[in-house]
Design a protein around this motif. Structure first.
Motif, short mmCIF file in Angstrom:
data_model
loop_
_atom_site.label_atom_id
_atom_site.label_comp_id
_atom_site.label_asym_id
_atom_site.label_seq_id
_atom_site.Cartn_x
_atom_site.Cartn_y
_atom_site.Cartn_z
N ARG A 50 3.02 -10.88 2.43
CA ARG A 50 2.00 -10.74 1.40
C ARG A 50 1.45 -9.32 1.30
O ARG A 50 0.98 -8.92 0.23
CB ARG A 50 0.85 -11.71 1.67
CG ARG A 50 1.20 -13.17 1.54
CD ARG A 50 1.77 -13.49 0.18
NE ARG A 50 2.07 -14.92 0.01
CZ ARG A 50 2.73 -15.40 -1.03
NH1 ARG A 50 3.17 -14.57 -1.98
NH2 ARG A 50 2.97 -16.70 -1.12
N LEU A 51 1.47 -8.58 2.37
CA LEU A 51 0.87 -7.25 2.36
C LEU A 51 1.69 -6.32 3.24
O LEU A 51 1.99 -6.66 4.39
CB LEU A 51 -0.58 -7.30 2.84
CG LEU A 51 -1.33 -5.98 2.93
CD1 LEU A 51 -1.46 -5.33 1.55
CD2 LEU A 51 -2.72 -6.19 3.56
N VAL A 52 2.04 -5.16 2.70
CA VAL A 52 2.77 -4.14 3.45
C VAL A 52 1.88 -2.90 3.53
O VAL A 52 1.45 -2.36 2.51
CB VAL A 52 4.11 -3.78 2.77
CG1 VAL A 52 4.84 -2.71 3.58
CG2 VAL A 52 4.97 -5.03 2.62
N VAL A 53 1.59 -2.49 4.75
CA VAL A 53 0.68 -1.36 4.97
C VAL A 53 1.43 -0.29 5.75
O VAL A 53 2.00 -0.57 6.82
CB VAL A 53 -0.56 -1.80 5.77
CG1 VAL A 53 -1.50 -0.62 5.98
CG2 VAL A 53 -1.27 -2.93 5.07
N PRO A 54 1.49 0.95 5.26
CA PRO A 54 2.14 2.02 6.02
C PRO A 54 1.33 2.38 7.25
O PRO A 54 0.09 2.35 7.23
CB PRO A 54 2.20 3.18 5.02
CG PRO A 54 1.11 2.91 4.04
CD PRO A 54 0.99 1.42 3.95
N GLY A 55 2.03 2.70 8.31
CA GLY A 55 1.37 3.09 9.55
C GLY A 55 1.86 4.45 10.01
O GLY A 55 2.73 5.07 9.40
N ARG A 56 1.30 4.91 11.10
CA ARG A 56 1.72 6.18 11.69
C ARG A 56 2.60 5.89 12.90
O ARG A 56 2.30 5.02 13.71
CB ARG A 56 0.51 7.02 12.10
CG ARG A 56 -0.22 7.63 10.93
CD ARG A 56 -1.32 8.57 11.41
NE ARG A 56 -1.90 9.28 10.29
CZ ARG A 56 -2.84 8.81 9.48
NH1 ARG A 56 -3.31 7.59 9.71
NH2 ARG A 56 -3.31 9.51 8.48
N THR A 57 3.64 6.67 13.02
CA THR A 57 4.57 6.49 14.13
C THR A 57 4.09 7.26 15.35
O THR A 57 3.19 8.12 15.26
CB THR A 57 5.97 6.97 13.73
OG1 THR A 57 5.93 8.37 13.45
CG2 THR A 57 6.47 6.21 12.50
N MET A 104 0.85 -1.18 0.00
CA MET A 104 0.00 0.00 0.00
C MET A 104 0.89 1.24 0.00
O MET A 104 1.79 1.38 0.84
CB MET A 104 -0.90 0.01 1.23
CG MET A 104 -1.92 -1.11 1.28
SD MET A 104 -3.09 -1.07 -0.09
CE MET A 104 -3.73 0.60 0.04
N VAL A 105 0.64 2.14 -0.92
CA VAL A 105 1.47 3.34 -1.05
C VAL A 105 1.08 4.40 -0.02
O VAL A 105 1.95 5.11 0.51
CB VAL A 105 1.38 3.90 -2.48
CG1 VAL A 105 2.19 5.18 -2.62
CG2 VAL A 105 1.85 2.85 -3.48
N HIS A 106 -0.19 4.50 0.27
CA HIS A 106 -0.70 5.56 1.15
C HIS A 106 -1.28 4.95 2.43
O HIS A 106 -1.94 3.90 2.37
CB HIS A 106 -1.77 6.39 0.46
CG HIS A 106 -1.33 6.99 -0.83
ND1 HIS A 106 -0.65 8.18 -0.90
CD2 HIS A 106 -1.47 6.55 -2.12
CE1 HIS A 106 -0.39 8.47 -2.17
NE2 HIS A 106 -0.87 7.49 -2.92
N PRO A 107 -1.10 5.60 3.57
CA PRO A 107 -1.78 5.13 4.78
C PRO A 107 -3.25 5.52 4.76
O PRO A 107 -3.67 6.42 4.02
CB PRO A 107 -1.02 5.86 5.90
CG PRO A 107 -0.54 7.12 5.26
CD PRO A 107 -0.23 6.76 3.84
N VAL A 108 -4.03 4.85 5.57
CA VAL A 108 -5.44 5.20 5.71
C VAL A 108 -5.54 6.63 6.24
O VAL A 108 -4.88 7.00 7.20
CB VAL A 108 -6.15 4.22 6.66
CG1 VAL A 108 -7.60 4.66 6.88
CG2 VAL A 108 -6.12 2.82 6.10
N GLY A 109 -6.37 7.43 5.59
CA GLY A 109 -6.53 8.83 5.97
C GLY A 109 -5.96 9.79 4.95
O GLY A 109 -6.32 10.98 4.96
N ASP A 110 -5.07 9.33 4.06
CA ASP A 110 -4.50 10.19 3.02
C ASP A 110 -5.50 10.42 1.90
O ASP A 110 -6.32 9.55 1.59
CB ASP A 110 -3.24 9.56 2.43
CG ASP A 110 -2.01 9.87 3.25
OD1 ASP A 110 -2.16 10.40 4.37
OD2 ASP A 110 -0.89 9.58 2.78
#
Length: 432
Positions: free
Chosen positions: A336-343, A232-238
Motif C-alpha cells: 500500500r505504501l512505498v517509502v524511500p529510505g537511506r542506505t 513517496m518520491v522523496h525521502p524525508v529530509g529532501d
C-alpha cells in the motif's frame, strides 16, 4: 478539517516556540493570585501569618521587579547561546535548543510569579492584606531561584560540544531504532507484484519546503480505501520545490482521490527535523566536527570527541538493517505504501566524508578515522563491509597526498581511538 500536515506544523511550532508555555504561566499566575486572595483568612487553612499593608506592598513590588530582571537575564543567556551555537557549533542545533523543556519551565515560572505578585498588589488595602498570597509569592521566588540555578548548571555543562554530540547522537539513535521497529515485518507478500499496472497519477506539492514527516497510518488507510499503492518520491529530509511530485499513485480508483487530501499527509517545512529523519542528527554531529576543524577554530580534539559519538551512531545504524526503500503492506499483505529510505552507504558517507576532507592534514583526525573504520570492519555484517573498505581507501589516498614524510606518513596510517596518545591498534585484517 485541519490536515495532518497542518497539525504537524502546528506541533512543531509549539515545540519550538519560546512564548507559548510562558504565556500559560502568566495566565496561571494571575488565576492562582485570585484564588489565593479569595482563600485568605479561611478558617480551615493552617496558615495564620500576617503582614502589614506596607510590608506586603514592598515585598510584592520587589518580586515583580526581580522577575522582570530574571527574565532579562535568561534572555541574555539565550542570546549568548545563539551566538555560540551559530559560531562554534552548528546552526542546526538551535532547532533542538528551542525545544528544551527546562528552559520553557524556567520562563513559565518567572512569568507566573510576576503575574501572581502583580495581581496580588491590587488586593492590598489599608485594612486588608492577602497574607497567604504574600507568603506564596515568597515561595514562588525561592522556586524560581532554584530553577535558575538548575538552568545555569545544565546549560553550562550541556553547551560543550561533546555534551551536545552525546544528546544529538542519542536522539538520532532512538529515532532510528523506533522507526526500524515500526516497519519491521510489514513487507508485502513476495508473490504479488509490487506496483499495479496502469496509469500513474502524480500528486504535486503546492508549496515548497523540506519534507519533514510522513503520516504513514493516514496514507496506508487512504491507499487501502481506494485500493491503490502510494509511492513517496522523496525521502524525508529532501527539499521539494513547488509543483514537484510528492506522491505517485499506482492502480485503484485514482480519479476519486483528492490531491490535497493526499498531500495533506506529507508535512513540508522550512528545515529538517529529527522526528522521522535520523540522518539529520548525523548531519548535526558532522557540522560540529568540521567547525572544530576550521582554521578559525583549529580544535581537532573536539572533532575527535565528536567522532566517538559518530562511531557509536554508525554502529547502531549498521545493526538496524537498512533498505533503500520500504514497502508497507495492509493486513492482507498487499503493498500500500512505498517509502524511500537511506542506505548504509549514504549514512557512512555523511558521517566521514567531510570530516576526512577537512581534517586530512591533521594526524589526530586521520588516526581517529582509521580506528573508526577498522572498528566497523570488525563488527558489521558482510554486506556493509565494501562501503567501509572504500572509505578506508579514500582515507589512504588522503594520507598519501598530505603526509609525504615517511615517518609522519606511518603515524598518520596508525589507528588510534584517541587520535594521538591512545592505545594504537594494528591495521585490521580483512574479515573472512
Amino acid at each position: 478539517m485541519i490536515s495532518w500536515a497542518a497539525a504537524f506544523r502546528l506541533r512543531q511550532y509549539a515545540k519550538a516556540s519560546l512564548w507559548i508555555v510562558p504565556l500559560f504561566g502568566l495566565l496561571l499566575g494571575a488565576v492562582l493570585a485570585e484564588c489565593a486572595a479569595a482563600l485568605d483568612g479561611a478558617d480551615w487553612l493552617p496558615y495564620d501569618g500576617q503582614y502589614s499593608a506596607t510590608t506586603a506592598s514592598s515585598v510584592l513590588s520587589s518580586v515583580v521587579g526581580a522577575m522582570v530582571a530574571l527574565l532579562g537575564f535568561v534572555v541574555t543567556i539565550g542570546v549568548l547561546v545563539v551566538q555560540q551555537a551559530t559560531g562554534t557549533l552548528s546552526p542546526r542545533y538551535m532547532r533542538l535548543w528551542y525545544r528544551d523543556r527546562l528552559q520553557k519551565a524556567v520562563l513559565a515560572t518567572f512569568t507566573g510569579t510576576f503575574a501572581f505578585a502583580y495581581t496580588l498588589l491590587r488586593s492590598i488595602e489599608s485594612d486588608s492584606v492577602p497574607d497567604l498570597g504574600v507568603t506564596l509569592a515568597g515561595v514562588a521566588v525561592a522556586v524560581s531561584l532554584l530553577l535558575l540555578l538548575v538552568y545555569l548548571n545544565r546549560f553550562t555543562h550541556n553547551l560543550r560540544p561533546v555534551a551536545i554530540a552525546d544528546l544529538v547522537g542519542g536522539m538520532g539513535a532512538k529515532v532510528l531504532i523506533h522507526g526500524a521497529a515500526k516497519v519491521r515485518g510489514s513487507a508485502a507478500r513476495g508473490g504479488e507484484p509490487l506496483l499495479p499496472a496502469g496509469p500513474v497519477a502524480h500528486m504535486r506539492s503546492e508549496r515548497g519546503g523540506v519534507l519533514q514527516a510522513i503520516d504513514v497510518a493516514g496514507l496506508m488507510a487512504a491507499a487501502t480505501r481506494h485500493d491503490c499503492v502510494f509511492v513517496m518520491v522523496h525521502p524525508v529530509g529532501d527539499f521539494v520545490a513547488p509543483g514537484m511530485t510528492l506522491v505517485e499513485v499506482h492502480g485503484g480508483r485514482t480519479s476519486e482521490l483528492d490531491p490535497r487530501r493526499v498531500t495533506g499527509h506529507v508535512a513540508l517545512g522550512a528545515e529538517r527535523t529529527i522526528e522521522q529523519d535520523p540522518a539529520f542528527a548525523l548531519r548535526i554531529l558532522v557540522d560540529i566536527a568540521i567547525r572544530a576543524l576550521s582554521p578559525a577554530v583549529n580544535d581537532p580534539t573536539t572533532a575527535v570527541q565528536v567522532l566517538n559519538h559518530i562511531e557509536a551512531f554508525l554502529h547502531t545504524i549498521g545493526r538496524v538493517g537498512l533498505r533503500g526503500r520500504y514497502v508497507l503492506a495492509d493486513d492482507h499483505g498487499r503493498p500500500r505504501l512505498v517509502v524511500p529510505g537511506r542506505t548504509w552507504e549514504e549514512y557512512l558517507q555523511v558521517g566521514v566524508t567531510e570530516i576526512r576532507e577537512y581534517g586530512a592534514t591533521s594526524l589526530q583526525i586521520c588516526r581517529r578515522l582509521r580506528a573508526l573504520l577498522d572498528g566497523l570492519l570488525e563488527t558489521l555484517s558482510a554486506e556493509h563491509l565494501p562501503a567501509v573498505r572504500m572509505e578506508l581507501e579514500f582515507l589512504e589516498e588522503a594520507v598519501e597526498s598530505q603526509f609525504t614524510d615517511p615517518r609522519r606518513h606511518a603515524m598518520a596510517r596508525t589507528a588510534d581511538p584517541q587520535g594521538i596518545g591512545g592505545g594504537q591498534r594494528p591495521e585490521a585484517a580483512p574479515p573472512g
